[in-house]
Design an enzyme around this catalytic site. Structure first.
Site, short mmCIF file in Angstrom:
data_model
loop_
_atom_site.label_atom_id
_atom_site.label_comp_id
_atom_site.label_asym_id
_atom_site.label_seq_id
_atom_site.Cartn_x
_atom_site.Cartn_y
_atom_site.Cartn_z
N ASP A 41 35.35 39.44 50.18
CA ASP A 41 34.84 39.45 51.55
C ASP A 41 34.91 38.02 52.08
OD1 ASP A 41 33.30 39.84 53.86
OD2 ASP A 41 32.09 41.37 52.93
N LYS A 93 39.37 41.21 52.72
CA LYS A 93 39.18 41.13 54.18
C LYS A 93 39.63 39.76 54.65
CE LYS A 93 35.03 44.01 54.71
NZ LYS A 93 33.58 43.91 55.03
N PHE A 102 32.52 47.42 57.73
CA PHE A 102 31.59 47.74 56.64
C PHE A 102 32.15 48.94 55.88
CE2 PHE A 102 26.88 47.10 55.74
CZ PHE A 102 27.03 47.51 54.43
N VAL A 103 32.68 48.70 54.71
CA VAL A 103 33.29 49.79 53.95
C VAL A 103 32.44 50.13 52.72
CG1 VAL A 103 35.65 49.41 54.72
CG2 VAL A 103 34.81 48.16 52.73
N ASP A 152 28.82 49.53 48.04
CA ASP A 152 27.55 50.17 48.42
C ASP A 152 27.03 49.72 49.76
OD1 ASP A 152 26.82 47.49 47.44
OD2 ASP A 152 24.76 48.22 47.62
N ARG A 179 28.11 54.19 46.24
CA ARG A 179 29.00 53.66 45.20
C ARG A 179 29.77 54.78 44.51
NH1 ARG A 179 27.76 48.15 44.06
NH2 ARG A 179 25.57 47.63 44.14
N GLY A 224 29.83 46.37 41.60
CA GLY A 224 30.83 47.06 42.41
C GLY A 224 32.14 47.34 41.72
#
Ligand code: PRP
Length: 183
Positions: free
Chosen positions: A107, A135, A156-157, A163, A169, A48
């Site tokens: 996260d 977050k 949910f980003v 992704d 992505r 990511g």
């Protein structure tokens, strides 16, 4: 691709490409000031972090080295299992080095809390974190990033490296995924 290419899949656009570039530029300025006179090794967390690593490194007005790690935090099926494994380790000996771990999102904090602890045992001069997104409501592990682009809601980003099942992505912007896509 642009948000227009997937517009039915997004509830909203959280950050446009321009906003991301501006914020990454500001983070780079801060990092350049803080690390002035010291060597700097950027460690990107695959996959990511590829986009933010590429943009952050190019925004820095100085030499940096780059290395990569790949981590699996799904050892026993789910992230909540807390199992972390190294899939690809650093190629660099970080003894005495100033390490800045670069990721696109914190996260639960599992990945980076584990990674910082792991790198801390290898004799680095310092280990800090730069993350584009965090977050706060999802955080369950102690992580203290030195550089944070934005705090975001627990939604949910996708996009800019983030992704859903390996898609989105390559979206230039960051958006909130519509529930009909993942439910
Ligand atoms: C994502 C992201 C962070 C991690 C954050 O990686 O790149 O590394 O999750 O989540 P956490 O704070 O709950 O640990 P992911 O494991 O989805 O792999 P990817 O980078 O290949 O998408």
């Amino acid at each position: 691709m642009d948000a227009a290419h997937v517009e039915n899949d997004l509830v909203n656009i959280l950050f446009t490409e321009d906003q991301i570039q501006e914020r990454v530029g500001q983070m780079a300025e801060q990092i350049a000031a803080d690390y002035e006179g010291r060597d700097l090794l950027l460690v990107g967390v695959l996959r990511g972090a590829v986009m933010v690593m590429a943009d952050l490194a190019r925004a820095l007005p100085r030499h940096v080295e780059m290395d990569w790690m790949a981590i699996s935090s799904y050892g026993s099926g789910t992230k909540s299992s807390g199992v972390v494994r190294i899939l690809k380790d650093l190629d660099t000996d970080i003894t005495g080095r100033h390490v800045l771990v670069v990721d696109e999102i914190i996260d639960t904090g599992l990945t980076l809390s584990w990674l910082v602890n792991s790198l801390g045992t290898r004799g680095a001069a310092s280990v800090e974190i730069a993350t584009l997104l965090r977050k706060p409501e999802a955080l369950t592990m102690p992580v203290e990033p030195r550089y944070v682009g934005w705090d975001i809601p627990n939604e949910f980003v996708v996009g800019y490296g983030l992704d859903f099942r390996e898609r989105y992505r390559n979206l230039r912007d960051i958006g909130t995924l519509a529930p009909h896509v993942y439910s």
